[in-house]
Design a protein around this motif. Sequence first.
Motif, mmCIF file in Angstrom:
data_model
loop_
_atom_site.group_PDB
_atom_site.id
_atom_site.type_symbol
_atom_site.label_atom_id
_atom_site.label_comp_id
_atom_site.label_asym_id
_atom_site.label_seq_id
_atom_site.Cartn_x
_atom_site.Cartn_y
_atom_site.Cartn_z
ATOM 1 N N GLU A 73 107.271 55.119 30.591
ATOM 2 C CA GLU A 73 108.345 55.902 29.982
ATOM 3 C C GLU A 73 107.828 57.244 29.487
ATOM 4 O O GLU A 73 108.476 58.274 29.644
ATOM 5 N N ALA A 74 106.641 57.201 28.900
ATOM 6 C CA ALA A 74 106.046 58.422 28.374
ATOM 7 C C ALA A 74 105.822 59.429 29.489
ATOM 8 O O ALA A 74 106.170 60.606 29.357
ATOM 9 N N ASN A 75 105.260 58.964 30.569
ATOM 10 C CA ASN A 75 104.987 59.869 31.682
ATOM 11 C C ASN A 75 106.270 60.462 32.253
ATOM 12 O O ASN A 75 106.282 61.614 32.691
ATOM 13 N N ALA A 76 107.319 59.693 32.224
ATOM 14 C CA ALA A 76 108.586 60.198 32.735
ATOM 15 C C ALA A 76 109.078 61.365 31.884
ATOM 16 O O ALA A 76 109.657 62.332 32.389
ATOM 17 N N MET A 77 108.822 61.286 30.587
ATOM 18 C CA MET A 77 109.296 62.345 29.695
ATOM 19 C C MET A 77 108.492 63.632 29.838
ATOM 20 O O MET A 77 108.960 64.718 29.510
ATOM 21 N N LYS A 78 107.291 63.469 30.340
ATOM 22 C CA LYS A 78 106.437 64.655 30.464
ATOM 23 C C LYS A 78 107.070 65.727 31.346
ATOM 24 O O LYS A 78 106.983 66.917 31.040
ATOM 25 N N SER A 79 107.682 65.310 32.424
ATOM 26 C CA SER A 79 108.256 66.300 33.331
ATOM 27 C C SER A 79 109.407 67.044 32.653
ATOM 28 O O SER A 79 109.616 68.236 32.869
ATOM 29 N N GLU A 80 110.129 66.298 31.816
ATOM 30 C CA GLU A 80 111.219 66.933 31.083
ATOM 31 C C GLU A 80 110.682 68.030 30.166
ATOM 32 O O GLU A 80 111.201 69.143 30.110
ATOM 33 N N VAL A 81 109.607 67.683 29.468
ATOM 34 C CA VAL A 81 108.996 68.656 28.574
ATOM 35 C C VAL A 81 108.450 69.846 29.353
ATOM 36 O O VAL A 81 108.579 70.998 28.924
ATOM 37 N N ALA A 82 107.867 69.550 30.485
ATOM 38 C CA ALA A 82 107.292 70.615 31.302
ATOM 39 C C ALA A 82 108.359 71.642 31.667
ATOM 40 O O ALA A 82 108.121 72.855 31.630
ATOM 41 N N ALA A 83 109.553 71.157 32.006
ATOM 42 C CA ALA A 83 110.646 72.057 32.362
ATOM 43 C C ALA A 83 111.038 72.917 31.156
ATOM 44 O O ALA A 83 111.239 74.131 31.264
ATOM 45 N N LEU A 84 111.129 72.270 30.008
ATOM 46 C CA LEU A 84 111.493 73.008 28.792
ATOM 47 C C LEU A 84 110.443 74.053 28.453
ATOM 48 O O LEU A 84 110.744 75.133 27.967
ATOM 49 N N LYS A 85 109.197 73.698 28.726
ATOM 50 C CA LYS A 85 108.126 74.636 28.411
ATOM 51 C C LYS A 85 108.213 75.898 29.260
ATOM 52 O O LYS A 85 107.930 76.988 28.780
ATOM 53 N N GLU A 86 108.597 75.703 30.515
ATOM 54 C CA GLU A 86 108.790 76.869 31.378
ATOM 55 C C GLU A 86 109.838 77.792 30.777
ATOM 56 O O GLU A 86 109.669 79.006 30.685
ATOM 57 N N GLU A 87 110.907 77.163 30.330
ATOM 58 C CA GLU A 87 112.011 77.911 29.734
ATOM 59 C C GLU A 87 111.524 78.665 28.481
ATOM 60 O O GLU A 87 111.851 79.829 28.275
ATOM 61 N N ALA A 88 110.756 77.948 27.692
ATOM 62 C CA ALA A 88 110.262 78.545 26.452
ATOM 63 C C ALA A 88 109.353 79.738 26.745
ATOM 64 O O ALA A 88 109.399 80.758 26.057
ATOM 65 N N LYS A 89 108.555 79.591 27.788
ATOM 66 C CA LYS A 89 107.642 80.659 28.151
ATOM 67 C C LYS A 89 108.417 81.925 28.513
ATOM 68 O O LYS A 89 108.058 83.020 28.097
ATOM 69 N N THR A 90 109.478 81.731 29.285
ATOM 70 C CA THR A 90 110.317 82.871 29.668
ATOM 71 C C THR A 90 110.896 83.556 28.441
ATOM 72 O O THR A 90 110.886 84.786 28.316
ATOM 73 N N LEU A 91 111.404 82.728 27.525
ATOM 74 C CA LEU A 91 111.990 83.284 26.307
ATOM 75 C C LEU A 91 110.948 84.019 25.471
ATOM 76 O O LEU A 91 111.223 85.068 24.896
ATOM 77 N N GLU A 92 109.758 83.451 25.424
ATOM 78 C CA GLU A 92 108.690 84.080 24.652
ATOM 79 C C GLU A 92 108.359 85.456 25.199
ATOM 80 O O GLU A 92 108.161 86.403 24.438
ATOM 81 N N VAL A 93 108.297 85.519 26.509
ATOM 82 C CA VAL A 93 107.978 86.801 27.142
ATOM 83 C C VAL A 93 109.058 87.831 26.826
ATOM 84 O O VAL A 93 108.758 88.969 26.450
ATOM 85 N N SER A 94 110.312 87.419 26.936
ATOM 86 C CA SER A 94 111.355 88.413 26.685
ATOM 87 C C SER A 94 111.444 88.752 25.204
ATOM 88 O O SER A 94 111.716 89.890 24.834
ATOM 89 N N LEU A 95 111.163 87.774 24.347
ATOM 90 C CA LEU A 95 111.164 88.069 22.912
ATOM 91 C C LEU A 95 110.106 89.106 22.579
ATOM 92 O O LEU A 95 110.341 90.046 21.815
ATOM 93 N N ARG A 96 108.962 88.931 23.190
ATOM 94 C CA ARG A 96 107.890 89.886 22.919
ATOM 95 C C ARG A 96 108.264 91.277 23.422
ATOM 96 O O ARG A 96 108.011 92.277 22.753
ATOM 97 N N ALA A 97 108.894 91.312 24.592
ATOM 98 C CA ALA A 97 109.308 92.600 25.151
ATOM 99 C C ALA A 97 110.326 93.271 24.233
ATOM 100 O O ALA A 97 110.265 94.477 23.982
ATOM 101 N N ILE A 98 111.260 92.470 23.725
ATOM 102 C CA ILE A 98 112.286 93.011 22.824
ATOM 103 C C ILE A 98 111.640 93.545 21.554
ATOM 104 O O ILE A 98 111.952 94.626 21.069
ATOM 105 N N ARG A 99 110.723 92.750 21.016
ATOM 106 C CA ARG A 99 110.027 93.159 19.794
ATOM 107 C C ARG A 99 109.281 94.478 19.988
ATOM 108 O O ARG A 99 109.348 95.368 19.155
ATOM 109 N N ASP A 100 108.530 94.553 21.083
ATOM 110 C CA ASP A 100 107.762 95.770 21.366
ATOM 111 C C ASP A 100 108.684 96.970 21.472
ATOM 112 O O ASP A 100 108.405 98.042 20.938
#
Length: 426
Positions: A73-100
């Motif tokens: 079950e744990a391993n199954a959830m990992k892929s879900e988190v991985a997808a969210l992390k991609e999303e978070a990374k994108t948001l982080e990049v744009s947040l930084r761009a906005i801040r700059d």
Amino acid sequence: MLEIGIIRDQKERVLSGLKKKNASPEMLEMPDRIIARDDERKSTQTSLDNLLSRINKLSDEIGSLFKAGKAAEANAMKSEVAALKEEAKTLEVSLRAIRDDLDEMIIQLPNMPHESVPPGVGAEDNEVFKPWGGPMPELGASALPHWELAEKYNLISFKDGVMLTGSGFPVYKNKGARLQRALIGYFLDRAVEAGYTEIQPPLMVNRETARATGQLPDKEGQMYYIEKDDFYMIPTAEVPLTNLYRDTILQQSDFPVMLTGYTPCFRREAGSYGADVKGLNRLHQFDKVEIVRLEHPDRSYDSLMEMVAHVERLLADLELPYRILRLCGGDMSFNSALTFDFETYSAAQGRWLEVSSVSNFETFQSNRMKLRYRDEDGKTRLAHTLNGSALALARIVATLLENHQTPEGIKIPVALRPYTGFELIN
RNA sequence: GGAAGAGUGGCAGAGCUGGUUGAUUGCACCGGUCUUGAAAACCGGCGUACCUGAGAGGGUACCGGGGGUUCGAAUCCCUCCUCUUCCGCCA
């Protein structure tokens, strides 16, 4: 750097402030652009925080699942988190761009002028806050400008300075050198008597320090830069002195923080020429005693006037003809909310020379510097910073030589005699 | 410049075989009880920034700076900075 809260909550005041500083039409659009960008920053921050919150929760669950032995079950959830992390990374990049982008815009806005600042576009519009009270000095027919006096009495060699370094680096000699030392000691002693704490700071500072007091990025070209170590030669003691309190939270009982320091000041003065750079008028290296105050916002303008009074007494005691100007919107520095300039009269040149500039920056520097204090409610608020020259040496020497010249030689003002050890330069 | 060790909240000092740790504990500080008052003792509170909310509150980030590994890092890796000790050099 102007506080974002002021731009958001007092837009009308900011706009009228910009107009007083003769801002361009594009600049007047800046507040609206900044507010829109800041809205974007907030919503992006909210989305990102929510996303990170979910990731954190899921990670906790995965941890518990592993502990419970439910590896599948744990391993199954990992892929879900991985997808969210991609999303978070994108948001982080744009947040930084906005801040700059936001920072870049805000940093272009000058400080808001105090309400007492007169309108105007240049030096001719400055208000004479206190005119010279005495008669204008009249020099005899044989009177000389300071560069000729310097040569006549063998006080300063501009030629030797050129040989050693280049133009704008004079060599002081004999009683000229002693006069420099006397003035430094005198000014420091007076500042300490007035309650300032004496500091001897480094003459080179790093990038972050130069940024915090506002020299970077806007005055980058005016500073000498040591490329190998990424250091800047200080253009004024204000930079290291004020930065001493970078990133600190003061108690209200700490106010006023009063600092003084003597340092040489290094300025490239790119673009200067002609009469401006004649003699001691404008140098690449000159000595200065600076006074700095950190104040409670409610008291900063009282403090400013105390500093003005201090400088005024110095000039009076040196027996120099001086006047005080309140700078108009167009002539004020980028960082300042209110500035008083002191000028002494160079009779031989027929012009006033600026020998001190005393300013209140309100929160413009402390915002960048994260210099705060704790108010009655325990909340942190930005402190006000002020500084002034007390005094800049080279031009003081110039007007001192010119105004105190007599057929017998140059008379040293009484107040300074204990420091020079002589009464006359002849 | 070379080598080794270390950088945790106002200070001191744990954690560093990765998972309710923003972080044990002590001191300092603030509030309270007790006291004629104070001290002691006891109880409670006590970081910064941002997002959200009328507020109460909720959320996110931060354990020298930056980057990486991992579902998850103060804890592992890389890099930079600083400090300590030893060597070298030197005012």
